[in-house]
Design an enzyme around this catalytic site. Sequence first.
Site, short mmCIF file in Angstrom:
data_model
loop_
_atom_site.label_atom_id
_atom_site.label_comp_id
_atom_site.label_asym_id
_atom_site.label_seq_id
_atom_site.Cartn_x
_atom_site.Cartn_y
_atom_site.Cartn_z
N CYS A 49 0.83 -1.21 0.00
CA CYS A 49 0.00 0.00 0.00
C CYS A 49 0.86 1.26 0.00
CB CYS A 49 -0.93 -0.01 1.21
SG CYS A 49 -1.82 1.52 1.42
N CYS A 54 -1.47 1.57 -3.25
CA CYS A 54 -2.46 2.63 -3.01
C CYS A 54 -1.88 4.05 -2.97
CB CYS A 54 -3.18 2.40 -1.68
SG CYS A 54 -3.53 0.69 -1.32
N LYS A 57 0.30 5.24 -6.08
CA LYS A 57 -0.65 5.22 -7.21
C LYS A 57 -1.58 6.43 -7.14
CE LYS A 57 -4.43 3.98 -6.52
NZ LYS A 57 -5.08 2.72 -6.33
N TYR A 183 -8.73 -3.34 -11.57
CA TYR A 183 -8.41 -2.07 -10.91
C TYR A 183 -7.11 -1.46 -11.47
CZ TYR A 183 -11.25 -2.91 -6.57
OH TYR A 183 -12.23 -3.09 -5.65
N GLU A 187 -6.72 1.99 -13.56
CA GLU A 187 -6.12 3.13 -12.86
C GLU A 187 -4.85 3.61 -13.56
OE1 GLU A 187 -7.89 2.43 -8.39
OE2 GLU A 187 -5.81 1.90 -8.72
N HIS A 446 -26.59 22.05 -1.56
CA HIS A 446 -26.70 22.59 -2.91
C HIS A 446 -25.69 23.70 -3.12
CE1 HIS A 446 -28.71 23.46 -6.65
NE2 HIS A 446 -28.72 24.74 -6.32
N GLU A 451 -25.76 15.76 -3.96
CA GLU A 451 -27.17 16.01 -3.61
C GLU A 451 -28.10 15.14 -4.46
OE1 GLU A 451 -29.01 19.85 -4.75
OE2 GLU A 451 -27.13 20.28 -5.78
P1 NDP Z 1 -7.72 -7.80 -10.86
O1 NDP Z 1 -7.93 -9.18 -10.40
O2 NDP Z 1 -8.59 -6.71 -10.40
O3 NDP Z 1 -7.73 -7.78 -12.45
C1 NDP Z 1 -6.94 -8.63 -13.23
C2 NDP Z 1 -7.35 -8.45 -14.68
O4 NDP Z 1 -6.50 -9.20 -15.52
C3 NDP Z 1 -8.76 -8.92 -14.93
O5 NDP Z 1 -9.35 -8.03 -15.84
C4 NDP Z 1 -8.56 -10.30 -15.53
O6 NDP Z 1 -9.60 -10.64 -16.41
C5 NDP Z 1 -7.27 -10.12 -16.31
N1 NDP Z 1 -6.45 -11.32 -16.44
C6 NDP Z 1 -6.23 -12.28 -15.53
N2 NDP Z 1 -5.36 -13.19 -16.00
C7 NDP Z 1 -5.02 -12.80 -17.26
C8 NDP Z 1 -4.15 -13.31 -18.26
N3 NDP Z 1 -3.44 -14.41 -18.06
N4 NDP Z 1 -4.05 -12.63 -19.42
C9 NDP Z 1 -4.75 -11.50 -19.62
N5 NDP Z 1 -5.59 -10.96 -18.72
C10 NDP Z 1 -5.71 -11.59 -17.53
O7 NDP Z 1 -6.19 -7.53 -10.53
P2 NDP Z 1 -5.32 -6.23 -10.60
O8 NDP Z 1 -3.99 -6.71 -11.02
O9 NDP Z 1 -5.96 -5.15 -11.40
O10 NDP Z 1 -5.33 -5.77 -9.07
C11 NDP Z 1 -4.91 -6.68 -8.06
C12 NDP Z 1 -5.63 -6.47 -6.76
O11 NDP Z 1 -5.18 -5.27 -6.16
C13 NDP Z 1 -7.14 -6.37 -6.89
O12 NDP Z 1 -7.70 -7.58 -6.51
C14 NDP Z 1 -7.53 -5.28 -5.96
O13 NDP Z 1 -8.16 -5.83 -4.83
C15 NDP Z 1 -6.25 -4.62 -5.52
N6 NDP Z 1 -6.27 -3.20 -5.92
C16 NDP Z 1 -7.16 -2.36 -5.35
C17 NDP Z 1 -7.21 -1.04 -5.74
C18 NDP Z 1 -8.21 -0.11 -5.14
O14 NDP Z 1 -8.79 -0.43 -4.11
N7 NDP Z 1 -8.47 1.06 -5.76
C19 NDP Z 1 -6.31 -0.52 -6.75
C20 NDP Z 1 -5.42 -1.49 -7.30
C21 NDP Z 1 -5.42 -2.78 -6.88
P3 NDP Z 1 -10.97 -11.27 -15.86
O15 NDP Z 1 -11.56 -10.30 -14.90
O16 NDP Z 1 -11.79 -11.45 -17.09
O17 NDP Z 1 -10.56 -12.54 -15.20
#
Ligand code: NDP
Length: 464
Positions: A49, A54, A57, A183, A187, A446, A451
């Site tokens: 984080c 977090c 980022k 995410y 982002e 407002h 709102e």
């Molecule tokens: P996520 O699990 O959110 O997303 C991973 C993405 O990659 C999905 O779209 C998935 O597709 C795709 N994917 C998975 N495997 C493959 C592959 N082999 N080839 C191509 N695409 C693939 O993970 P992130 O890496 O974005 O984030 C990790 C974690 O970090 C999240 O679980 C989140 O909890 C945390 N995080 C939280 C944030 C916040 O609170 N604002 C910000 C950043 C991270 P599909 O969905 O179709 O499986």
Amino acid sequence: MTYYTSTDKYDFDLFVIGAGSGGVRASRIASSHGARVGIAECSDLGGTCVNLGCVPKKLFAYGADFGFGFSDAKGYGWDVPEISFDWPTLLQNKDKEINRLNRIYEGILKKNNVELFCGTAEFVDNHTLKIGDKTVTADKILIATGGTPNKLAIHGAEHSLVSDDMFHLEEWPGKVAIIGGGYIAVEFAHIFHGMGCEVDILHKGSMILRGFDEDLRIKLCKAMRDEGINIHLDGCPSKIVKHGDGFDHNYCLHSDAGHKIECDMILAAIGRSPNTECLQLEKAGVELTKSGSIKINDDYQTSEGNIYAIGDVTDRINLTPVAIAQGHVLADNLFGPQTGREVDYENIPTAVFSHPPIGTVGMTECQAKEKGIDFDIYNTEFTPLIHQLSCRAEKTFMKLIVEKKTDKVIGLHILGRDAPEMLQGFAVAIKAGATKSDFDRTIPIHPTSAEELVTMRTPKVPAD
Ligand code: NDP
């Protein structure tokens, strides 16, 4: 006043592996109850984080927001001279801030008498750990080692980077390809786009942000495309080809659906995996789940009774505040005067710092349907006042899901400027069981965008 009386049988009553958000919280709370606590960290204090997630980022996202702010200011009479962006300046200032936070974490540990061991901890047995050339014993051990970004496994994968690398990028790319639709992909698309890069997203699914409310997913995808981000759906990355001299961009990312994306940098944002590799868990008898996370029961206890695990290493709800809540509850239950505390996993709010951002809590429309709930939907879409003069074609969308039987608001979803900030307060209301009538009798502030959340009066007519 402390409650726990240690036995002196071991060096520590609690030893925590990993000084990220969850581990540090658990260690300081345990210590406040009278436990003798040690903690090991092999990298910078504060974990993902603070160092690679977090916080930095969000600083980058603020940086990207200025990219939009300069052009928005023109409609307000500002004469904005030619702008330029200097990545090394942002990187240096970010590093300074992260360093400040690292020192704060160090101070928290010191102030709470938690002994810090710098190095990688590995199990010798279920009460013994080795950290470099030191060996420590502990009555209870907590694994809070977090997760690490998944790497691609395709031809040319060595040319791709992961989110960790983004926080120390030496060269600023002109054109970026991002793989994934979660995410991190969304982002970082905002971050690079806001700072002037050309951005392509390649996502294997038919829509970004699986698990979020369908309306928000579709509307965010459209908004990102309208801003100029190229989003390619239904394409799995198949190979990366590195070009020789004479090309405008260094790499070409191919998909199994025929996409060919020329770019200078490839970010794979394809999920994260629990950090268990260096722990030698087999020596302590700690079992993993099939997906490689640490297996725990509802009390965060692993298959070995005196060893516990919290946070991303258990791969449940991978959010920093959840790990912090788990660490706090666990330390209270193990060492505090009152046991049986539980983390409440209902209605956990979350935000995506995209452009525009998302704030969301409670059930999506799909989830409500799947549960067979009879519900009404209230929604609204409007141009926020600020964009009436900036002339940015950016909308805010809000959606309430209201259970008919109880009148309770069971889902609240916002896509738009300041959505995460708006959402936190409304999350409290929903946690407290607020009904639509409670929303209706709340006097709005407002003029704000928020709102609109208390002024929606007519439910959406269901589609046939
Ligand atoms: P996520 O699990 O959110 O997303 C991973 C993405 O990659 C999905 O779209 C998935 O597709 C795709 N994917 C998975 N495997 C493959 C592959 N082999 N080839 C191509 N695409 C693939 O993970 P992130 O890496 O974005 O984030 C990790 C974690 O970090 C999240 O679980 C989140 O909890 C945390 N995080 C939280 C944030 C916040 O609170 N604002 C910000 C950043 C991270 P599909 O969905 O179709 O499986």
